[in-house]
Each structure stands twice: as structure tokens, then as C-alpha cells.
Write a protein that holds these residues in place. Structure first.
Motif, PDB file in Angstrom:
ATOM      1  N   ASP A 311       0.816  -1.207   0.000  1.00 44.86           N
ATOM      2  CA  ASP A 311       0.000   0.000   0.000  1.00 44.86           C
ATOM      3  C   ASP A 311       0.853   1.260   0.000  1.00 44.86           C
ATOM      4  OD1 ASP A 311       0.865  -0.552   2.563  1.00 44.86           O
ATOM      5  OD2 ASP A 311      -1.131  -0.624   3.466  1.00 44.86           O
ATOM      6  N   THR A 312       2.157   1.103  -0.069  1.00 40.14           N
ATOM      7  CA  THR A 312       3.088   2.233  -0.164  1.00 40.14           C
ATOM      8  C   THR A 312       3.744   2.322  -1.541  1.00 40.14           C
ATOM      9  OG1 THR A 312       4.819   0.785   0.712  1.00 40.14           O
ATOM     10  CG2 THR A 312       3.639   2.194   2.295  1.00 40.14           C
ATOM     11  N   LYS A 313       3.388   1.445  -2.443  1.00 44.74           N
ATOM     12  CA  LYS A 313       4.071   1.394  -3.745  1.00 44.74           C
ATOM     13  C   LYS A 313       3.962   2.720  -4.492  1.00 44.74           C
ATOM     14  CE  LYS A 313       4.066  -1.098  -8.166  1.00 44.74           C
ATOM     15  NZ  LYS A 313       3.521   0.039  -8.960  1.00 44.74           N
ATOM     16  N   PHE A 314       2.907   3.491  -4.241  1.00 41.42           N
ATOM     17  CA  PHE A 314       2.732   4.747  -4.980  1.00 41.42           C
ATOM     18  C   PHE A 314       3.893   5.708  -4.770  1.00 41.42           C
ATOM     19  CE2 PHE A 314       0.765   5.538  -0.874  1.00 41.42           C
ATOM     20  CZ  PHE A 314       1.142   6.835  -0.557  1.00 41.42           C
ATOM     21  N   TRP A 315       4.600   5.604  -3.627  1.00 44.55           N
ATOM     22  CA  TRP A 315       5.758   6.482  -3.421  1.00 44.55           C
ATOM     23  C   TRP A 315       6.910   6.099  -4.348  1.00 44.55           C
ATOM     24  CZ3 TRP A 315       4.130   6.133   2.214  1.00 44.55           C
ATOM     25  CH2 TRP A 315       3.488   7.327   2.600  1.00 44.55           C
ATOM     26  N   SER A 316       7.136   4.806  -4.544  1.00 45.34           N
ATOM     27  CA  SER A 316       8.152   4.389  -5.514  1.00 45.34           C
ATOM     28  C   SER A 316       7.745   4.804  -6.919  1.00 45.34           C
ATOM     29  CB  SER A 316       8.356   2.871  -5.434  1.00 45.34           C
ATOM     30  OG  SER A 316       8.906   2.497  -4.192  1.00 45.34           O
ATOM     31  N   ASP A 317       6.448   4.701  -7.222  1.00 43.56           N
ATOM     32  CA  ASP A 317       5.957   5.158  -8.527  1.00 43.56           C
ATOM     33  C   ASP A 317       6.213   6.648  -8.711  1.00 43.56           C
ATOM     34  OD1 ASP A 317       4.981   2.615  -9.179  1.00 43.56           O
ATOM     35  OD2 ASP A 317       3.002   3.034  -8.331  1.00 43.56           O
ATOM     36  N   GLU A 318       6.039   7.420  -7.644  1.00 48.53           N
ATOM     37  CA  GLU A 318       6.254   8.871  -7.724  1.00 48.53           C
ATOM     38  C   GLU A 318       7.707   9.195  -8.053  1.00 48.53           C
ATOM     39  OE1 GLU A 318       6.115  12.745  -4.721  1.00 48.53           O
ATOM     40  OE2 GLU A 318       4.902  10.967  -4.247  1.00 48.53           O
ATOM     41  N   VAL A 319       8.629   8.497  -7.387  1.00 43.45           N
ATOM     42  CA  VAL A 319      10.047   8.726  -7.675  1.00 43.45           C
ATOM     43  C   VAL A 319      10.378   8.297  -9.095  1.00 43.45           C
ATOM     44  CG1 VAL A 319      12.400   8.027  -7.085  1.00 43.45           C
ATOM     45  CG2 VAL A 319      10.800   8.641  -5.278  1.00 43.45           C
ATOM     46  N   LEU A 320       9.814   7.158  -9.516  1.00 39.76           N
ATOM     47  CA  LEU A 320      10.077   6.681 -10.871  1.00 39.76           C
ATOM     48  C   LEU A 320       9.670   7.730 -11.904  1.00 39.76           C
ATOM     49  CD1 LEU A 320      11.010   4.128 -12.491  1.00 39.76           C
ATOM     50  CD2 LEU A 320       8.572   3.606 -12.748  1.00 39.76           C
ATOM     51  N   ALA A 321       8.548   8.403 -11.677  1.00 49.13           N
ATOM     52  CA  ALA A 321       8.071   9.414 -12.615  1.00 49.13           C
ATOM     53  C   ALA A 321       8.954  10.657 -12.609  1.00 49.13           C
ATOM     54  CB  ALA A 321       6.634   9.793 -12.268  1.00 49.13           C
ATOM     55  N   LYS A 322       9.547  10.961 -11.484  1.00 47.41           N
ATOM     56  CA  LYS A 322      10.293  12.216 -11.353  1.00 47.41           C
ATOM     57  C   LYS A 322      11.787  12.066 -11.649  1.00 47.41           C
ATOM     58  CE  LYS A 322      10.887  16.181  -8.320  1.00 47.41           C
ATOM     59  NZ  LYS A 322      10.573  16.832  -7.039  1.00 47.41           N
ATOM     60  N   ALA A 323      12.351  10.926 -11.314  1.00 50.18           N
ATOM     61  CA  ALA A 323      13.793  10.726 -11.449  1.00 50.18           C
ATOM     62  C   ALA A 323      14.203  10.668 -12.925  1.00 50.18           C
ATOM     63  CB  ALA A 323      14.213   9.446 -10.739  1.00 50.18           C
ATOM     64  N   GLN A 324      15.441  11.023 -13.169  1.00 48.68           N
ATOM     65  CA  GLN A 324      16.021  10.906 -14.505  1.00 48.68           C
ATOM     66  C   GLN A 324      16.755   9.563 -14.628  1.00 48.68           C
ATOM     67  OE1 GLN A 324      15.390  13.440 -16.816  1.00 48.68           O
ATOM     68  NE2 GLN A 324      14.063  14.082 -15.139  1.00 48.68           N
ATOM     69  N   GLU A 325      17.093   9.191 -15.828  1.00 45.20           N
ATOM     70  CA  GLU A 325      17.799   7.936 -16.080  1.00 45.20           C
ATOM     71  C   GLU A 325      19.228   8.000 -15.540  1.00 45.20           C
ATOM     72  OE1 GLU A 325      16.452   5.289 -17.136  1.00 45.20           O
ATOM     73  OE2 GLU A 325      14.582   5.991 -18.054  1.00 45.20           O
ATOM     74  N   PRO A 326      19.791   6.845 -15.179  1.00 41.69           N
ATOM     75  CA  PRO A 326      19.184   5.512 -15.152  1.00 41.69           C
ATOM     76  C   PRO A 326      18.342   5.292 -13.892  1.00 41.69           C
ATOM     77  CG  PRO A 326      21.486   5.347 -14.542  1.00 41.69           C
ATOM     78  CD  PRO A 326      21.247   6.791 -14.873  1.00 41.69           C
TER      79      PRO A 326
END
Length: 362
Positions: A311-326
Motif C-alpha cells: 500500500d506504499t508502492k505509490f511512493w516508488s511510482d512517484e520517484v520513478l516518474a520524477k527521477a532521470q535515467e538511469p
């Protein structure tokens, strides 16, 4: 709609935990102070709860300065089987969750990664566990960020560590600390998280779901409590997770149900992890914004590991959307947030992914 409702219940429960019932704290504080005063030396057993060392990992108990506090941090250093003092190794700092200590999930991941050939370090945060700092059981994000840098200070002084190959791993709230630290700590070359928990977001307005008035009321209560403590009154300690299963309701999220099972039962209970934090540190937690400059970590790599059912996965999703590669999000099928702490069927694939990640980038 169900996902939104579940997230709303989760964030609301997180806010409720932050303003929990006061408990008499004198015994816990005295116990924590006594632990913090113990010097480094032989490793206390078990170094890792529930996971015997059967693969020849060498474990050394170390003490080093919390530079900005004038106190000491107590840590366990894990060295791979066949460790050779004449060689240099990639090293990984492992940061424990909010309410945790080095002998719990942080130590478990440190052990697993040492089995794969890395030097790893799991430590007790300042104010907590065996490390120094008063009042006891404070959760101070700014110091938590610097605690990671203090661990790097220690590792960089060791002849057996390649200072150009130091990584950071954070679990739960430790993940948001690892992410926040890496934005300005350029000695970290690769950053990974497991079950990342954004403590600042959870303690503030819950992504807009907590009213401004409720937020201000909690800040007012915590500020008044700090004034009381400044006048010499006892520190008010509040629970991190429910103290009893009898406190569960139909709205209690899995994180807190399973958090109770992990921290309060024989599964991972530890005397230095009393399921309490100082309520007067709540404003410091609300002021924590660990994702604000996450894009500046690039081109250093980010790996986030989250349970499919967390139920906390949305925070990892948020970072994934904001972070740059890799960057990468690795989802462990069938796992919840707390499953990733210690259940072998979920920790093993997570460790395998971490191993390949750190081998590639360190």
C-alpha cells in the motif's frame, strides 16, 4: 476507486499514528541511554534477527562519530567470506526503517549482500538503538540524512573499502532518507530502496487528504509538547505501529497490521526497538521533503524495489516518474510492504536484484 480509498485509509492511519496516545517514557529513555553508552567491540548476538550466519560472513561491531552531534554511532560491518584485508571492496550503507534498529531488516539485507561479496554496514540512527543522542527516540530527518554521510566517512577511512565504489540502500523510511541524502552526497555512486516510505509526506497533509486545520492542530500539539519538555517535563512517546491487534479496525491498512506483527511480536521484536518515538519530533518530520530534487541524482543510478501488493508502492511510482535515467522499479510479485522486510520468498529475489544492480554500478 478501491485503490484510491485504500491509499486514503493508509495515509489517514499514518497521520493518526503520528498523534498517538502518550505513554510513560522514563523507563524506555533510561534503557536507550544505557544502550547508547556501551562501547564498540564484540558483536552482540544476534547481529541479525532470525537469520543465522552460516555462510562465513565476518561481522565487526564498530563505533564512529556522528560528526555534527558530538556523539557516537554504533554499527555492524559485514565482510564477505574469505575477506582479505589486502584487497579493496565495494561497500554499501544500509539505513533502517523508522522505528527500527540495525539487527532487524537492515541487518538482514546487509548480511545477504555481504554473502554476495560486498562490505556492508548497518547502523543505529542517532537518538535510537545503541547510538547516542538525546532526547531518546527522536526521529530527526536532517540528522538521519547526515547519519548516512557519517557512515560513508567511516567506510572511506577503511583501507579495504574502495571509496569510489560506495552505494546506499534504504528500507521503508530509510529509503526516503537514502534518496534525500544522495541528492547532495556525491560520494554515493548507486542508490537503492526497498518498500520506500516517504515519512515527510505521511506526516504532513497526506498528499492533500489531511485538512490544513488538522495539520496545524497536530503541529500545535507537538510544539506545546516540546515546550513542556524544555521545562523539564517527561518526553512524550507515541507508538510507531499499533501496540496490540485489539487496536485494529476494518480501516487499519496492511502496513500497520503487519507492522505490528513485525515489530511487536517475536517475529522481529528487539529491546532497542521499543515501538515508540518522541512526539515532539513530529514537526521535524513534517518538514521533510525527500523527493524535491530527486532528478539531480542522475546520472547516478536509482533502483526501487516494491511489493506488488504494497500500500506504499505509490511512493516508488512517484520517484520513478520524477527521477532521470538511469532508474528502475523492480516489483516483487505477491509481496506487501512488510513482506519485503524478512520473508525469504520475497527477500531472496530482492537481494538478487540488488546484487546485480550494485555489481553493475559499483
Amino acid at each position: 476507486m478501491n485503490l484510491f480509498n485504500n491509499r486514503r485509509r493508509f495515509l489517514g492511519a499514518s497521520m493518526a499514528a503520528a498523534s498517538g496516545v502518550a505513554v510513560a517514557g522514563t523507563g524506555l529513555i533510561a534503557s536507550a541511554q544505557a544502550s547508547a553508552a556501551q562501547p564498540g567491540g564484540n558483536v552482540k548476538e544476534p547481529a541479525v534477527i532470525g537469520y543465522p550466519n552460516t555462510k562465513g560472513v565476518q561481522i565487526e561491531r564498530v563505533t564512529y562519530p556522528a560528526r555534527n552531534m558530538g556523539t557516537s554511532i554504533i554499527a555492524n560491518v559485514f565482510k564477505p567470506a574469505g575477506f582479505d584485508q589486502r584487497k579493496t571492496y565495494a561497500a554499501i550503507v544500509v539505513t533502517h526503517p523508522f522505528g527500527g534498529v540495525k539487527e532487524q531488516t537492515a541487518g538482514l539485507y546487509a548480511m545477504h549482500l555481504a554473502e554476495q561479496g560486498f562490505v556492508t554496514l548497518a547502523y543505529d540512527a542517532s537518538y535510537q538503538g545503541e547510538s547516542g543522542g538525546e532526547p531518546r527516540l527522536m526521529e530527526v530527518p536532517a540528522q538521519r540524512l547526515d547519519d548516512i554521510s557519517c557512515a560513508i566517512d567511516f567506510l572511506a577511512q577503511q583501507a579495504y573499502v574502495d571509496a569510489a565504489r560506495i552505494g546506499s540502500l534504504g528500507i521503508c523510511a530509510g529509503g526516503s532518507y537514502a534518496m534525500g541524502n544522495a541528492q547532495t552526497e556525491l560520494r554515493v555512486k548507486a542508490i537503492a530502496t526497498v518498500s520506500m516510505f516517504n515519512l515527510g509526506d505521511a506526516r504532513r497533509n497526506a498528499m492533500g487528504l489531511l485538512s490544513y486545520e488538522e495539520r496545524i492542530k497536530r503541529l500545535k500539539d507537538a510544539s506545546e509538547q516540546r515546550s513542556k519538555e524544555a521545562r523539564g517535563e517527561p518526553v512524550r512517546l507515541v507508538p510507531v505501529v499499533p501496540e496490540s491487534a485489539a487496536e485494529f479496525t476494518d480501516k487499519t491498512p496492511d502496513l500497520y497490521r503487519q507492522g505490528h506483527e513485525y515489530y511487536v511480536t517475536a517475529r522481529a521484536k528487539h529491546p532497542n526497538s521499543p515501538n515508540r518515538y518522541a512526539f515532539s519530533s513530529l514537526p521535524l518530520q513534517m518538514a521533510f521533503f525527500p523527493f524535491d530534487q530527486v532528478e539531480t541524482i542522475s546520472p547516478r543510478p536509482i533502483l526501487m524495489i516494491a511489493g506488488e501488493l504494497a500500500d506504499t508502492k505509490f511512493w516508488s511510482d512517484e520517484v520513478l516518474a520524477k527521477a532521470q535515467e538511469p532508474k528502475e522499479l523492480f516489483v516483487v510479485k505477491g509481496a506487501t510492504h512488510m513482506d519485503m522486510y524478512d520473508k525469504p520468498q520475497f527477500v531472496v529475489p530482492a537481494t538478487a536484484k540488488l546484487t546485480s544492480f550494485y555489481r553493475q554500478y559499483l
